[in-house]
Write a protein that holds these residues in place. Structure first.
Motif, mmCIF file in Angstrom:
data_model
loop_
_atom_site.group_PDB
_atom_site.id
_atom_site.type_symbol
_atom_site.label_atom_id
_atom_site.label_comp_id
_atom_site.label_asym_id
_atom_site.label_seq_id
_atom_site.Cartn_x
_atom_site.Cartn_y
_atom_site.Cartn_z
ATOM 1 N N ARG A 119 -6.152 -0.627 -6.749
ATOM 2 C CA ARG A 119 -6.486 -1.907 -6.130
ATOM 3 C C ARG A 119 -6.361 -3.048 -7.132
ATOM 4 O O ARG A 119 -6.698 -2.900 -8.297
ATOM 5 C CB ARG A 119 -7.897 -1.865 -5.533
ATOM 6 C CG ARG A 119 -7.981 -0.995 -4.285
ATOM 7 C CD ARG A 119 -9.390 -0.539 -3.980
ATOM 8 N NE ARG A 119 -9.455 0.141 -2.694
ATOM 9 C CZ ARG A 119 -9.059 1.382 -2.480
ATOM 10 N NH1 ARG A 119 -8.559 2.088 -3.476
ATOM 11 N NH2 ARG A 119 -9.150 1.925 -1.281
ATOM 12 N N LYS A 166 -3.309 0.146 -3.085
ATOM 13 C CA LYS A 166 -3.973 -0.403 -1.901
ATOM 14 C C LYS A 166 -3.946 -1.924 -1.938
ATOM 15 O O LYS A 166 -4.606 -2.546 -2.769
ATOM 16 C CB LYS A 166 -5.422 0.102 -1.843
ATOM 17 C CG LYS A 166 -6.265 -0.535 -0.728
ATOM 18 C CD LYS A 166 -5.760 -0.190 0.653
ATOM 19 C CE LYS A 166 -6.715 -0.723 1.715
ATOM 20 N NZ LYS A 166 -6.234 -0.453 3.089
ATOM 21 N N THR A 170 0.863 -1.183 0.000
ATOM 22 C CA THR A 170 0.000 0.000 0.000
ATOM 23 C C THR A 170 0.899 1.233 0.000
ATOM 24 O O THR A 170 1.907 1.270 0.707
ATOM 25 C CB THR A 170 -0.913 0.023 1.234
ATOM 26 O OG1 THR A 170 -1.811 -1.090 1.176
ATOM 27 C CG2 THR A 170 -1.727 1.307 1.308
#
Length: 311
Positions: A212, A21, A11
């Protein structure tokens, strides 16, 4: 085969912005992984963390089994990073540029000369050694940047948008270089937001969206885990329009249409559902002579996983 690069839950934050993330994936020797995502998805930030040029706020990067965070010097001996921007003094020749970096990597004497000759031969830069770097085409600049990256013989190559701005011929030539490096046993991570450029030479994908991880793994494995609709193409002995109308009335079938003399549609369900549909077509007298699922391409895979209208 043990992974040579492991990215484990990394992250990275910039103030309130989480640029990356909880991203995880692995690279294995002799493979090419496409690092896929739109501009701003966190690809470059992730690559910089893998290359020890930035530190994650959370997570771990392991190179050849060792922590790249605790021992970045050891990681740099294994990793070669090719950034998306080429930098060189415009009045420096190709030969001077490569020689400078060979010396910077600690290569000396016969070893330096032999390494330079090998890298120049592999990248096809021999005829350009006396040319100034500022006069090179975009494609040749990318080759030169790759040559510099290959000098220390890294086991892992991180290539950030290497084909951006290249003409079609230069893209094909660069693709062949990437394939050649994989055949030499190197692990490559190639980032791009242009999926069609990666589809022809990637073994695996790591797909990111808004920082992500959406999916990672071999292309076939990732596609198989979707449990979503499948594309099917069918040809029958009857008029194609009649086949399309029949399909449009069947349970789970969507977007049935005529395309190049065949009926193409999407269907929800597993192989049993496909078998039942095929039996129904036979019973209806349509006479199916060709009934095949279409392979999932990178663009279809990306759009299904992210829900985006385009890549």
């Amino acid at each position: 085969m043990n992974p040579v690069l492991e990215v484990i839950g990394v992250t990275r934050r910039f103030g309130r912005l989480e640029a990356v993330k909880d991203v995880s994936f692995t690279l294995h020797p002799g493979t090419v992984t496409g690092f896929i995502g739109p501009n701003g998805a966190g690809k470059t930030t992730t690559l910089r963390m893998c290359a020890t040029l930035d530190l994650p706020d959370e997570g771990e990067v392991r190179v050849a089994g060792r922590s790249a965070i605790d021992d970045p010097r050891a990681a740099r001996r294994v990793i070669g990073f090719m950034p998306d921007a080429f930098g060189a003094y415009s009045n420096t020749t190709v030969s001077e540029y490569i020689d400078f970096y060979a010396r910077a990597y600690g290569l000396r004497g016969a070893e330096r000369r032999e390494t330079i000759a090998s890298v120049v031969d592999f990248t096809g830069l021999g005829p350009l050694l006396d040319k100034e770097t500022g006069a090179l085409s975009k494609g040749m600049k990318q080759r030169l940047c790759l040559a510099k990256t290959l000098l220390p013989d890294p086991r892992v190559l991180l290539l950030d948008e290497p084909t951006a701005g290249l003409d079609p011929r230069a893209r094909v030539e660069f693709r062949d270089l990437v394939r050649g490096l994989a055949q030499l046993g190197k692990a490559l991570l190639v980032s791009s937001h242009i999926l069609s450029e990666l589809a022809e030479f990637c073994d695996s994908v790591a797909i990111v969206e808004r920082g992500r991880m959406v999916a990672a793994g071999r292309i076939d494995d990732v596609g198989g885990k979707l449990r979503m609709s499948q594309k099917v193409r069918v040809r029958t002995l009857v008029e194609c329009r009649r086949t399309v109308l029949f399909l449009a009335e069947q349970h789970g079938v969507r977007d049935a249409q005529e395309l190049e003399g065949a009926a193409v549609f999407e269907i929800d369900g597993d192989e049993r559902h496909l078998a039942e549909l095929l039996a129904a077509m036979v019973s209806a007298g349509l006479g199916p002579v060709d009934f095949a699922r279409e392979s999932v391409g990178l663009e279809d895979l990306f759009m299904r996983l992210t829900g985006r209208e385009g890549a």
